[in-house]
Design a protein around this motif. Structure first.
Motif, PDB file in Angstrom:
ATOM      1  N   THR A  78      53.906  34.250  48.204  1.00 44.17           N
ATOM      2  CA  THR A  78      54.801  34.518  46.966  1.00 44.17           C
ATOM      3  C   THR A  78      55.623  33.650  46.578  1.00 44.17           C
ATOM      4  N   ALA A  79      56.650  33.904  47.505  1.00 41.75           N
ATOM      5  CA  ALA A  79      58.098  33.129  47.244  1.00 41.75           C
ATOM      6  C   ALA A  79      57.634  31.008  46.257  1.00 41.75           C
ATOM      7  N   TYR A  80      56.622  31.012  47.232  1.00 43.18           N
ATOM      8  CA  TYR A  80      56.152  29.809  46.688  1.00 43.18           C
ATOM      9  C   TYR A  80      56.118  29.941  44.945  1.00 43.18           C
ATOM     10  N   ASN A  81      54.891  30.516  44.889  1.00 46.97           N
ATOM     11  CA  ASN A  81      54.118  31.323  43.529  1.00 46.97           C
ATOM     12  C   ASN A  81      55.829  31.858  43.139  1.00 46.97           C
ATOM     13  N   ASP A  87      49.530  31.128  40.305  1.00 45.68           N
ATOM     14  CA  ASP A  87      48.862  30.619  40.803  1.00 45.68           C
ATOM     15  C   ASP A  87      48.731  29.168  41.854  1.00 45.68           C
ATOM     16  N   SER A  88      49.516  28.725  41.714  1.00 49.21           N
ATOM     17  CA  SER A  88      49.946  27.397  42.456  1.00 49.21           C
ATOM     18  C   SER A  88      49.552  27.822  43.759  1.00 49.21           C
ATOM     19  N   LEU A 105      43.628  28.873  52.875  1.00 43.29           N
ATOM     20  CA  LEU A 105      44.287  28.702  51.674  1.00 43.29           C
ATOM     21  C   LEU A 105      43.924  27.478  50.367  1.00 43.29           C
ATOM     22  N   TRP A 106      43.936  28.254  49.674  1.00 47.10           N
ATOM     23  CA  TRP A 106      43.808  27.160  47.923  1.00 47.10           C
ATOM     24  C   TRP A 106      45.033  26.743  47.228  1.00 47.10           C
ATOM     25  N   TYR A 107      45.298  25.586  47.115  1.00 44.68           N
ATOM     26  CA  TYR A 107      46.287  24.910  45.977  1.00 44.68           C
ATOM     27  C   TYR A 107      45.771  24.619  44.866  1.00 44.68           C
ATOM     28  N   SER A 108      46.792  25.010  43.917  1.00 41.08           N
ATOM     29  CA  SER A 108      45.986  24.257  42.639  1.00 41.08           C
ATOM     30  C   SER A 108      45.913  23.060  42.401  1.00 41.08           C
TER      31      SER A 108
END
Length: 241
Positions: A78-81, A87-88, A105-108
């Motif tokens: 949450t902090a990163y996004n 949607d990162s 985990l999924w990364y864009s």
């Protein structure tokens, strides 16, 4: 698997101690894909540039409550996004079986994966990697029909086909290419299948292998951080289908 970065770098790996017996993940990816990670630390590269990460570990007994651990991971995401875009990064699954924990985990993008985990990581064109400063200062094995063999070759052989895509990671890690077949790997890796590599970071002692000054390890001499990073850097070049 070593304690190295990860999403859960601030969460999962901070809360988990490896006990050496990670359970196998079966059919983790949606759609029943045939790829099943063999290593505890694995990533899959999609054609659109997104990265799926699967981490398997074993909780130290009575060290963390599972729900607390998942809350920590979600907090990090949450902090990163909030800073990089909604949607990162997405948590696709968090499963437990006894003391075993599996996180997916999924990364864009490759950039999101690298920044979130604070690691060196590149995924893209060979030309783009050179622009980023990667020297391809390694020796390579050509891969045919999913097997690496023959005499080691230099990067000049790799550069004969500049249409190849490349993944550059810090070992150890399993790397799966969803849309392509591996064409070359640096000699500190081994093939699992035509589209999957075990990036061990361990050099095979072959008589015909090329030993480059930048990757040579001298016995009895203390290596610098940069030398260790170069030695553990694995190159995986592949054709897209």
């Amino acid at each position: 698997m070593t304690a190295k970065r990860r999403a859960a770098a601030a969460a999962l790996l901070a809360a988990v101690t490896l006990l050496g017996g990670c359970s196998e993940v079966e059919q983790l990816l949606e759609g029943g894909t045939a790829w099943t990670p063999q290593e505890a630390d694995a990533i899959s590269i999609a054609a659109d540039g997104s990265v799926t990460e699967i981490v398997q570990d074993t909780l130290e007994e009575s060290y963390y409550d599972v729900s607390e651990l998942e809350d920590m991971i979600r907090s990090e995401i949450t902090a990163y996004n909030a800073e990089h875009g909604e949607d990162s990064i997405k948590e696709e699954s968090f499963t437990t079986e006894g003391q075993s924990v599996t996180l997916k985990l999924w990364y864009s993008s490759a950039e999101d994966y690298a920044e979130f985990n604070n690691v060196e990581f590149y995924s893209g064109s060979t030309i783009g990697a050179q622009v980023e400063g990667y020297l391809f200062d390694a020796s390579f094995y050509q891969v045919e029909d999913g097997a690496a063999g023959g005499s080691a070759v230099s990067s000049s052989q790799v550069f004969k086909d500049m249409s190849l895509q490349v993944v550059i990671v810090q070992a150890p890690m399993e790397v799966h290419v969803e849309d392509g077949a591996v064409a070359f790997i640096s000699t500190n890796a081994e093939m699992i299948s035509a589209d999957t590599v075990n990036a061990t970071g361990e050099q095979e002692e072959e008589e015909d292998a090329l030993i480059l000054p930048s990757s040579k390890v001298y016995e009895g001499e203390e290596t610098t951080y940069e030398e260790e990073k170069i030695a553990n850097r694995v190159y995986i070049l592949y054709d897209t289908e």
